[in-house]
Structure formats: structure tokens, C-alpha cells
Design a protein around this motif. Structure first.
Motif, mmCIF file in Angstrom:
data_model
loop_
_atom_site.group_PDB
_atom_site.id
_atom_site.type_symbol
_atom_site.label_atom_id
_atom_site.label_comp_id
_atom_site.label_asym_id
_atom_site.label_seq_id
_atom_site.Cartn_x
_atom_site.Cartn_y
_atom_site.Cartn_z
ATOM 1 N N UNK A 62 29.333 17.292 -57.062
ATOM 2 C CA UNK A 62 29.352 15.831 -56.969
ATOM 3 C C UNK A 62 28.332 15.353 -55.933
ATOM 4 N N UNK A 63 28.347 15.971 -54.755
ATOM 5 C CA UNK A 63 27.407 15.554 -53.709
ATOM 6 C C UNK A 63 25.979 15.924 -54.073
ATOM 7 N N UNK A 64 25.806 17.028 -54.814
ATOM 8 C CA UNK A 64 24.471 17.380 -55.281
ATOM 9 C C UNK A 64 23.950 16.288 -56.216
ATOM 10 N N UNK A 65 24.803 15.830 -57.131
ATOM 11 C CA UNK A 65 24.411 14.755 -58.022
ATOM 12 C C UNK A 65 24.073 13.477 -57.273
ATOM 13 N N UNK A 66 24.828 13.199 -56.228
ATOM 14 C CA UNK A 66 24.596 11.988 -55.444
ATOM 15 C C UNK A 66 23.257 12.024 -54.727
ATOM 16 N N UNK A 67 22.929 13.160 -54.129
ATOM 17 C CA UNK A 67 21.661 13.226 -53.390
ATOM 18 C C UNK A 67 20.471 13.423 -54.326
ATOM 19 N N UNK A 68 20.716 13.864 -55.571
ATOM 20 C CA UNK A 68 19.634 13.998 -56.547
ATOM 21 C C UNK A 68 19.252 12.649 -57.150
ATOM 22 N N UNK A 69 20.167 11.676 -57.090
ATOM 23 C CA UNK A 69 19.977 10.407 -57.790
ATOM 24 C C UNK A 69 18.637 9.726 -57.512
ATOM 25 N N UNK A 70 18.230 9.566 -56.236
ATOM 26 C CA UNK A 70 16.934 8.899 -56.013
ATOM 27 C C UNK A 70 15.733 9.812 -56.253
ATOM 28 N N UNK A 71 15.998 11.087 -56.488
ATOM 29 C CA UNK A 71 14.924 12.056 -56.637
ATOM 30 C C UNK A 71 14.693 12.463 -58.089
ATOM 31 N N UNK A 72 15.784 12.656 -58.832
ATOM 32 C CA UNK A 72 15.680 13.089 -60.229
ATOM 33 C C UNK A 72 16.973 12.700 -60.941
ATOM 34 N N UNK A 73 16.951 11.583 -61.651
ATOM 35 C CA UNK A 73 18.175 11.054 -62.254
ATOM 36 C C UNK A 73 18.749 11.979 -63.328
ATOM 37 N N UNK A 74 17.903 12.685 -64.069
ATOM 38 C CA UNK A 74 18.406 13.584 -65.110
ATOM 39 C C UNK A 74 19.188 14.735 -64.498
ATOM 40 N N UNK A 75 18.660 15.312 -63.430
ATOM 41 C CA UNK A 75 19.382 16.381 -62.750
ATOM 42 C C UNK A 75 20.662 15.842 -62.125
ATOM 43 N N UNK A 76 20.594 14.611 -61.635
ATOM 44 C CA UNK A 76 21.769 13.987 -61.042
ATOM 45 C C UNK A 76 22.893 13.871 -62.064
ATOM 46 N N UNK A 77 22.575 13.394 -63.249
ATOM 47 C CA UNK A 77 23.575 13.233 -64.304
ATOM 48 C C UNK A 77 24.192 14.578 -64.669
ATOM 49 N N UNK A 78 23.371 15.613 -64.783
ATOM 50 C CA UNK A 78 23.881 16.936 -65.135
ATOM 51 C C UNK A 78 24.840 17.471 -64.078
ATOM 52 N N UNK A 79 24.512 17.251 -62.809
ATOM 53 C CA UNK A 79 25.403 17.699 -61.731
ATOM 54 C C UNK A 79 26.717 16.940 -61.770
ATOM 55 N N UNK A 80 26.643 15.622 -61.982
ATOM 56 C CA UNK A 80 27.860 14.819 -62.086
ATOM 57 C C UNK A 80 28.728 15.285 -63.256
ATOM 58 N N UNK A 81 28.093 15.606 -64.382
ATOM 59 C CA UNK A 81 28.847 16.059 -65.558
ATOM 60 C C UNK A 81 29.560 17.382 -65.284
ATOM 61 N N UNK A 82 28.871 18.292 -64.628
ATOM 62 C CA UNK A 82 29.504 19.573 -64.280
ATOM 63 C C UNK A 82 30.685 19.343 -63.338
ATOM 64 N N UNK A 83 30.487 18.456 -62.361
ATOM 65 C CA UNK A 83 31.570 18.142 -61.426
ATOM 66 C C UNK A 83 32.744 17.528 -62.179
ATOM 67 N N UNK A 84 32.443 16.618 -63.095
ATOM 68 C CA UNK A 84 33.489 15.958 -63.883
ATOM 69 C C UNK A 84 34.322 16.981 -64.646
ATOM 70 N N UNK A 85 33.664 17.904 -65.327
ATOM 71 C CA UNK A 85 34.376 18.921 -66.111
ATOM 72 C C UNK A 85 35.284 19.772 -65.226
ATOM 73 N N UNK A 86 34.786 20.171 -64.072
ATOM 74 C CA UNK A 86 35.595 20.989 -63.162
ATOM 75 C C UNK A 86 36.771 20.199 -62.601
ATOM 76 N N UNK A 87 36.531 18.961 -62.208
ATOM 77 C CA UNK A 87 37.626 18.117 -61.712
ATOM 78 C C UNK A 87 38.687 17.927 -62.790
ATOM 79 N N UNK A 88 38.229 17.729 -64.028
ATOM 80 C CA UNK A 88 39.164 17.566 -65.132
ATOM 81 C C UNK A 88 40.013 18.821 -65.327
ATOM 82 N N UNK A 89 39.380 19.966 -65.264
ATOM 83 C CA UNK A 89 40.097 21.230 -65.421
ATOM 84 C C UNK A 89 41.125 21.443 -64.321
#
Length: 204
Positions: A62-89
Motif C-alpha cells: 500500500x505504501x509502495x503504491x502511495x509513494x509511486x503515485x507521483x512517479x509512475x501511476x501504472x506501477x502505483x495502481x499495480x501495487x495498490x491492487x496487490x495490496x487490495x487482494x492481500x487485505x481482502x484475503x
């Protein structure tokens, strides 16, 4: 670390491969580093953690996605998605909502990715139907601001858009989060201009 020498402690933990201590330090300092504008520092810290540990820790992702946001939005989204799946599990509603807000707010600002918003809006709609109560006012504020922004670009005629815009303004007003307040106000102003409600706009 206790004396406030965070950088030195981080260096020692990494050199000694004391990953549990380094992860604890990283997660504890993540918000502070971001508030200082040190996005690259936080990203470097997280990426230095062995992949097998990093990829199985939703908070790190989640924090990786947050700090990636101003640098690379596509990587940010992928990190958020991975975090989402793990949190859901894990059945972690707070974490799931945080990651959801990260995904949706990022997609909302990426004009080429608006079509990807629909399933995420549907997911939230179903969650609210099942349980309309949020884990905390802060989580509700993040979700409200992100949903208002998503509906504005995806479904501007949605009957609940106005309610979410007003809710996001109300909730963000009570939080010490400048970025969230700015996003709530920008979305509200955009909504007012879109529908010609200049009287409401002047009150924001």
C-alpha cells in the motif's frame, strides 16, 4: 532509533538484514516521509526489502503504491491492487478500503484508464449494501472523496453523486489531511461548474 536517528537506524537494520525491525521502522515512518515529500526515499526503503517479504505484506505494498503515485501511476495502481487482494484475503476491511481508495483516486486522474473504474465502483456499491458502516470516519472520508471523484468522471448523472460530494466535504473538513481536503474541494468545485451551481460553488 529511540533517539530519533531514524536514517541511521534504517541503515543498520538493512546492513544487518534485520528485516522485521526494518519493516516496522518503514511502516512507522511512511506517513512522515511522504509528508516531507520524500517519496523516492520511501520507495527505495520498501524496494530494498526482500521480494518474498515485500510481496506478502499488504501494508508495504500500500505504501509502495502511495509513494509511486507521483512517479509512475501504472506501477502505483499495480501495487495498490496487490495490496487490495492481500487485505481482502486477510478479511481486513480497513486495509481493503485504503487500497481501494488508492486505486480509484489514481484511476480517476488517469484519463486513459477511466473505463477501469466501473468494476471498482461496483465493488464498493456492493460492500455498502452489505454493510453501510465504515471502520472509522477517516476511512469513510478517504472512500467518500475517492468515490465522488470517480462518479464525477464515470457517471456524472449518478443520483447519489451530489450526496457523495457533500459527504466528502463534510468528512474531510474534520480531518488533519490537507491533501484530502484539496481533493474534496476540487471535486466539489468541478461538480458545481458541471451543473452550473455557482451559488453552491461560492460556499465551498
Amino acid at each position: 532509533e529511540r533517539s530519533g536517528q531514524i536514517e541511521y537506524a534504517a541503515k543498520l537494520y538493512r546492513e544487518g538484514k534485520a528485516w522485521d525491525d526494518f519493516i516496522r521502522l518503514t511502516l512507522g515512518q511512511a506517513r512522515t516521509l511522504l509528508n516531507q515529500g520524500r517519496f523516492k526515499t520511501l520507495q527505495e526503503w520498501i524496494r530494498s526489502i526482500p521480494q518474498e517479504l515485500r510481496e506478502n505484506d499488504p501494508s508495504l505494498l500500500y505504501w509502495l503504491g502511495t509513494c509511486q503515485l507521483p512517479l509512475n501511476s501504472e506501477e502505483s495502481i499495480e501495487s495498490f491492487k496487490k495490496a487490495f487482494d492481500l487485505f481482502q484475503n486477510q478479511g481486513n476491511r480497513t486495509g481493503s478500503y485504503r487500497a481501494w481508495a488508492g486505486i480509484v483516486s489514481t484511476l480517476s486522474f488517469e484519463q486513459s484508464n477511466w473505463a477501469q473504474l466501473a468494476p471498482w465502483v461496483e465493488w464498493l456499491t456492493e460492500q455498502i449494501r452489505i454493510n453501510p458502516h465504515f471502520p472509522s470516519p477517516k476511512i469513510e472520508a478517504w472512500v467518500s472523496v475517492s468515490l465522488a471523484g470517480a462518479l464525477l468522471v464515470l457517471r456524472p448523472q449518478h443520483p447519489e453523486l451530489k450526496n457523495w460530494v457533500e459527504r466528502s466535504l463534510e468528512l474531510s473538513r474534520d480531518l488533519n489531511d490537507v491533501n484530502l481536503k484539496i481533493r474534496a474541494h476540487l471535486t466539489a468545485i468541478h461538480w458545481c461548474h458541471l451543473f452550473g451551481d455557482m451559488a453552491r460553488c461560492s460556499m465551498i
